[in-house]
Design a protein around this motif. Structure first.
Motif, PDB file in Angstrom:
ATOM      1  N   GLN A   1      34.053  -9.819  73.123  1.00 55.48           N
ATOM      2  CA  GLN A   1      33.591 -10.717  74.182  1.00 55.48           C
ATOM      3  C   GLN A   1      34.750 -11.098  75.099  1.00 55.48           C
ATOM      4  O   GLN A   1      35.917 -11.113  74.675  1.00 55.48           O
ATOM      5  CB  GLN A   1      32.985 -11.972  73.568  1.00 55.48           C
ATOM      6  CG  GLN A   1      31.605 -11.750  72.958  1.00 55.48           C
ATOM      7  CD  GLN A   1      30.908 -13.055  72.632  1.00 55.48           C
ATOM      8  OE1 GLN A   1      31.538 -14.012  72.195  1.00 55.48           O
ATOM      9  NE2 GLN A   1      29.591 -13.096  72.837  1.00 55.48           N
ATOM     10  N   ALA A   2      34.409 -11.419  76.309  1.00 53.22           N
ATOM     11  CA  ALA A   2      35.419 -11.870  77.254  1.00 53.22           C
ATOM     12  C   ALA A   2      36.169 -13.069  76.673  1.00 53.22           C
ATOM     13  O   ALA A   2      35.559 -13.957  76.070  1.00 53.22           O
ATOM     14  CB  ALA A   2      34.770 -12.244  78.577  1.00 53.22           C
TER      15      ALA A   2
ATOM     16  N   VAL B   1      34.518  -4.826  77.014  1.00 51.26           N
ATOM     17  CA  VAL B   1      34.517  -6.283  77.041  1.00 51.26           C
ATOM     18  C   VAL B   1      33.182  -6.747  77.591  1.00 51.26           C
ATOM     19  O   VAL B   1      32.779  -6.332  78.682  1.00 51.26           O
ATOM     20  CB  VAL B   1      35.670  -6.828  77.895  1.00 51.26           C
ATOM     21  CG1 VAL B   1      35.695  -8.351  77.852  1.00 51.26           C
ATOM     22  CG2 VAL B   1      37.005  -6.254  77.420  1.00 51.26           C
ATOM     23  N   SER B   2      32.505  -7.583  76.847  1.00 52.21           N
ATOM     24  CA  SER B   2      31.177  -8.065  77.249  1.00 52.21           C
ATOM     25  C   SER B   2      31.244  -9.543  77.630  1.00 52.21           C
ATOM     26  O   SER B   2      32.127 -10.279  77.202  1.00 52.21           O
ATOM     27  CB  SER B   2      30.177  -7.862  76.112  1.00 52.21           C
ATOM     28  OG  SER B   2      30.535  -8.678  75.008  1.00 52.21           O
ATOM     29  N   SER B   3      30.268  -9.945  78.429  1.00 56.97           N
ATOM     30  CA  SER B   3      30.225 -11.354  78.881  1.00 56.97           C
ATOM     31  C   SER B   3      29.495 -12.235  77.893  1.00 56.97           C
ATOM     32  O   SER B   3      28.872 -11.757  76.967  1.00 56.97           O
ATOM     33  CB  SER B   3      29.540 -11.433  80.245  1.00 56.97           C
ATOM     34  OG  SER B   3      28.233 -10.903  80.165  1.00 56.97           O
TER      35      SER B   3
ATOM     36  N   GLY C   1      38.324 -12.689  74.304  1.00 58.74           N
ATOM     37  CA  GLY C   1      38.759 -12.287  72.980  1.00 58.74           C
ATOM     38  C   GLY C   1      40.005 -11.415  73.003  1.00 58.74           C
ATOM     39  O   GLY C   1      40.620 -11.204  74.052  1.00 58.74           O
TER      40      GLY C   1
ATOM     41  N   THR D   1      37.527  -3.327  80.541  1.00 56.56           N
ATOM     42  CA  THR D   1      36.717  -2.280  79.930  1.00 56.56           C
ATOM     43  C   THR D   1      37.169  -0.918  80.437  1.00 56.56           C
ATOM     44  O   THR D   1      37.207  -0.668  81.645  1.00 56.56           O
ATOM     45  CB  THR D   1      35.236  -2.489  80.253  1.00 56.56           C
ATOM     46  OG1 THR D   1      34.786  -3.701  79.646  1.00 56.56           O
ATOM     47  CG2 THR D   1      34.395  -1.322  79.751  1.00 56.56           C
TER      48      THR D   1
END
Length: 128
Positions: free
Chosen positions: A13-14, A126-128, A16, A91
């Motif tokens: 996650q963003a 990287v995910s939000s 992290g 990403t």
């Protein structure tokens, strides 16, 4: 001939952190500078960070400064990239690179053409 293998990529996650590792194997060869590059979908491969053999010279892309830390362990033939405060635009596929000769000037650390050996890459998402 040296072989490079990257590990440590994944989904995070963003905000992290991830720690990438690059292992060097194969016929004994003295590895000098090592670096990390990355390539996002639809974009060119770009420099991320690099480190001299002694670790005395370290260079970062502006996007990595203050968030990433590059290091190496010559005894274990390993290089690492600690990535903190990850953002969506981090990403990419991350590639490890290594050079078999020393570089004549700091600018060479930033250039893909300076490195003879490359890994296959490890994906960082990287995910939000």
């Amino acid at each position: 001939q040296a072989q490079l293998v990257e590990t440590g990529g994944g989904l995070v996650q963003a905000g992290g952190s991830l720690r990438l590792a690059c292992g060097v194997s194969g016929r004994t060869v003295t590895i000098h500078a090592m670096g990390w590059f990355r390539q996002a979908p639809g974009k060119e491969r770009e420099f991320v960070a690099a480190i001299s053999r002694s670790g005395g010279s370290i260079y970062y892309a502006d996007s990595a400064k203050g968030r990433y830390v590059i290091s190496r362990d010559n005894a274990k033939n390993m290089m690492f990239l600690q990535m903190n405060s990850l953002e969506l635009n981090d990403t990419a596929e991350y590639y490890c690179a290594a050079a078999k000769v020393g570089f004549p000037n700091p600018g060479a650390f930033y250039q893909m053409a300076s490195y003879e050996y490359w890994g296959q890459g490890t994906q960082v998402t990287v995910s939000s």
